[in-house]
Write an enzyme that holds these catalytic residues in place. Sequence first.
Site, PDB file in Angstrom:
ATOM      1  N   ASP A   1       0.838  -1.205   0.000  1.00  0.00           N
ATOM      2  CA  ASP A   1       0.000   0.000   0.000  1.00  0.00           C
ATOM      3  C   ASP A   1       0.871   1.253   0.000  1.00  0.00           C
ATOM      4  O   ASP A   1       0.364   2.372  -0.061  1.00  0.00           O
ATOM      5  CB  ASP A   1      -1.013  -0.015   1.151  1.00  0.00           C
ATOM      6  CG  ASP A   1      -0.370  -0.038   2.511  1.00  0.00           C
ATOM      7  OD1 ASP A   1       0.868  -0.057   2.596  1.00  0.00           O
ATOM      8  OD2 ASP A   1      -1.113  -0.020   3.515  1.00  0.00           O
ATOM      9  N   SER A   2       2.212   1.063   0.010  1.00  0.00           N
ATOM     10  CA  SER A   2       3.120   2.182  -0.265  1.00  0.00           C
ATOM     11  C   SER A   2       2.845   2.746  -1.661  1.00  0.00           C
ATOM     12  O   SER A   2       3.345   3.815  -2.003  1.00  0.00           O
ATOM     13  CB  SER A   2       4.577   1.730  -0.141  1.00  0.00           C
ATOM     14  OG  SER A   2       4.806   0.575  -0.922  1.00  0.00           O
TER      15      SER A   2
ATOM     16  N   ASP B   1      -1.280  -6.290  -0.594  1.00  0.00           N
ATOM     17  CA  ASP B   1      -1.466  -5.685   0.732  1.00  0.00           C
ATOM     18  C   ASP B   1      -2.949  -5.371   0.946  1.00  0.00           C
ATOM     19  O   ASP B   1      -3.583  -4.801   0.055  1.00  0.00           O
ATOM     20  CB  ASP B   1      -0.704  -4.348   0.736  1.00  0.00           C
ATOM     21  CG  ASP B   1       0.074  -4.109   1.999  1.00  0.00           C
ATOM     22  OD1 ASP B   1      -0.068  -4.884   2.950  1.00  0.00           O
ATOM     23  OD2 ASP B   1       0.841  -3.136   2.009  1.00  0.00           O
TER      24      ASP B   1
ATOM     25  N   LYS C   1      -0.926  -9.492   2.646  1.00  0.00           N
ATOM     26  CA  LYS C   1      -0.250  -8.967   3.841  1.00  0.00           C
ATOM     27  C   LYS C   1      -1.230  -8.090   4.595  1.00  0.00           C
ATOM     28  O   LYS C   1      -2.026  -7.379   3.973  1.00  0.00           O
ATOM     29  CB  LYS C   1       0.995  -8.165   3.441  1.00  0.00           C
ATOM     30  CG  LYS C   1       1.692  -7.480   4.633  1.00  0.00           C
ATOM     31  CD  LYS C   1       3.058  -6.933   4.280  1.00  0.00           C
ATOM     32  CE  LYS C   1       3.031  -5.550   3.700  1.00  0.00           C
ATOM     33  NZ  LYS C   1       2.437  -4.531   4.581  1.00  0.00           N
TER      34      LYS C   1
ATOM     35  N   GLU D   1      -1.437  -5.589   8.410  1.00  0.00           N
ATOM     36  CA  GLU D   1      -0.688  -5.003   9.518  1.00  0.00           C
ATOM     37  C   GLU D   1      -1.287  -5.395  10.868  1.00  0.00           C
ATOM     38  O   GLU D   1      -2.499  -5.577  10.988  1.00  0.00           O
ATOM     39  CB  GLU D   1      -0.695  -3.468   9.390  1.00  0.00           C
ATOM     40  CG  GLU D   1       0.072  -2.966   8.186  1.00  0.00           C
ATOM     41  CD  GLU D   1       0.186  -1.449   8.124  1.00  0.00           C
ATOM     42  OE1 GLU D   1      -0.310  -0.744   9.039  1.00  0.00           O
ATOM     43  OE2 GLU D   1       0.778  -0.959   7.148  1.00  0.00           O
TER      44      GLU D   1
ATOM     45  N   GLU E   1       9.168  -3.766  10.505  1.00  0.00           N
ATOM     46  CA  GLU E   1       9.537  -2.450   9.975  1.00  0.00           C
ATOM     47  C   GLU E   1      10.008  -1.540  11.102  1.00  0.00           C
ATOM     48  O   GLU E   1       9.323  -1.364  12.114  1.00  0.00           O
ATOM     49  CB  GLU E   1       8.332  -1.818   9.248  1.00  0.00           C
ATOM     50  CG  GLU E   1       8.664  -0.435   8.697  1.00  0.00           C
ATOM     51  CD  GLU E   1       7.705   0.066   7.634  1.00  0.00           C
ATOM     52  OE1 GLU E   1       6.747  -0.646   7.275  1.00  0.00           O
ATOM     53  OE2 GLU E   1       7.913   1.206   7.157  1.00  0.00           O
TER      54      GLU E   1
HETATM   55  O1  KIV Z   1       3.497  -1.097   1.620  1.00  0.00           O
HETATM   56  C1  KIV Z   1       4.671  -1.451   1.635  1.00  0.00           C
HETATM   57  O2  KIV Z   1       5.447  -1.212   0.706  1.00  0.00           O
HETATM   58  C2  KIV Z   1       5.157  -2.179   2.796  1.00  0.00           C
HETATM   59  C3  KIV Z   1       6.616  -2.467   2.893  1.00  0.00           C
HETATM   60  C4  KIV Z   1       7.334  -1.269   3.362  1.00  0.00           C
HETATM   61  C5  KIV Z   1       6.897  -3.652   3.739  1.00  0.00           C
HETATM   62  O3  KIV Z   1       4.391  -2.512   3.656  1.00  0.00           O
END
Ligand code: KIV
Length: 287
Positions: free
Chosen positions: A67-68, A106, A136, A138, A204
Amino acid sequence: MTLQAAQKPPADSGKTLYGGKGTRRITVHDIAAAKVRGEKWPMLTAYDAMTASVFDEAGIPVILVGDSMGNCHLGYETTVPVTMDEMTFLSAAVVRGTKRALVVGDLPFGSYQEGPVQALRNATRLVKDAGVGAIKLEGGERSLPQTELLVQAGIPVMSHLGLTPQSVNTMGYRVQGRSDEAAHRLLSDAKAAQDAGAFAVVLELVPAELAAEVTRSLHIPTIGIGAGAGTDAQVLVWTDMAGLTGGKVPRFTKQYANLRETLGDAARAFAEDVNGGAFPAEEHTFH
Ligand code: KIV
């Protein structure tokens, strides 16, 4: 390693994640086997098919559609506004651009916090509509019921602990797990994620010693970002790693190229050619 030395992945080195020869998709079983072998491996983010295909061809075994994408691809200030529609659309592109990498999608903010059923609905969408091989999410303790239900449903889960950017409004961006109590919580969150069935844990921005301790305590791999050299794998956001991100990048990032300068130079050279009449030349012209 210098960029020149790293231009090609090593020749077939058997059943390794990086440098392995196989063309079938990497699975979570391959990831588990790498931990047993003690192999360290790289993960990069990607948000589009073409970039993902470059990383796939370079032998990157796991690609995270993080989600970056919010700050690195979509122009938001944080990851918080990213939607399921955006995540699904871009994850599908990354899957289409790759043949070998395990693609991890994510779950964005607001897509799983309501509870396990919401998490299952959205994770299922990423698996069915985008074709990702894992998701993924959190949070440790607070996301355990979600992790358990997804794993029961057959969806591999990567957990994300330490700094969790979706909680930026309560947490800020700072190193996590510095006090004894916070370190203890992180370790117990990691073990709980493992017990709930997660196949890997992202750590992280946590002190290196703590990340190494978590890594030793788990039988599933840890993937560090700003967590020192003691984790099983390392992940970087691709635009930071390749020098495309503008402005300041985090201290834990290593820049392996300067794409921002390269692309800017290319754009200026094109503009000057057009402006001065040098492009198109005869070889670019049909008669
Ligand atoms: O969203 C993302 O890119 C991440 C990484 C920094 C692990 O969660």
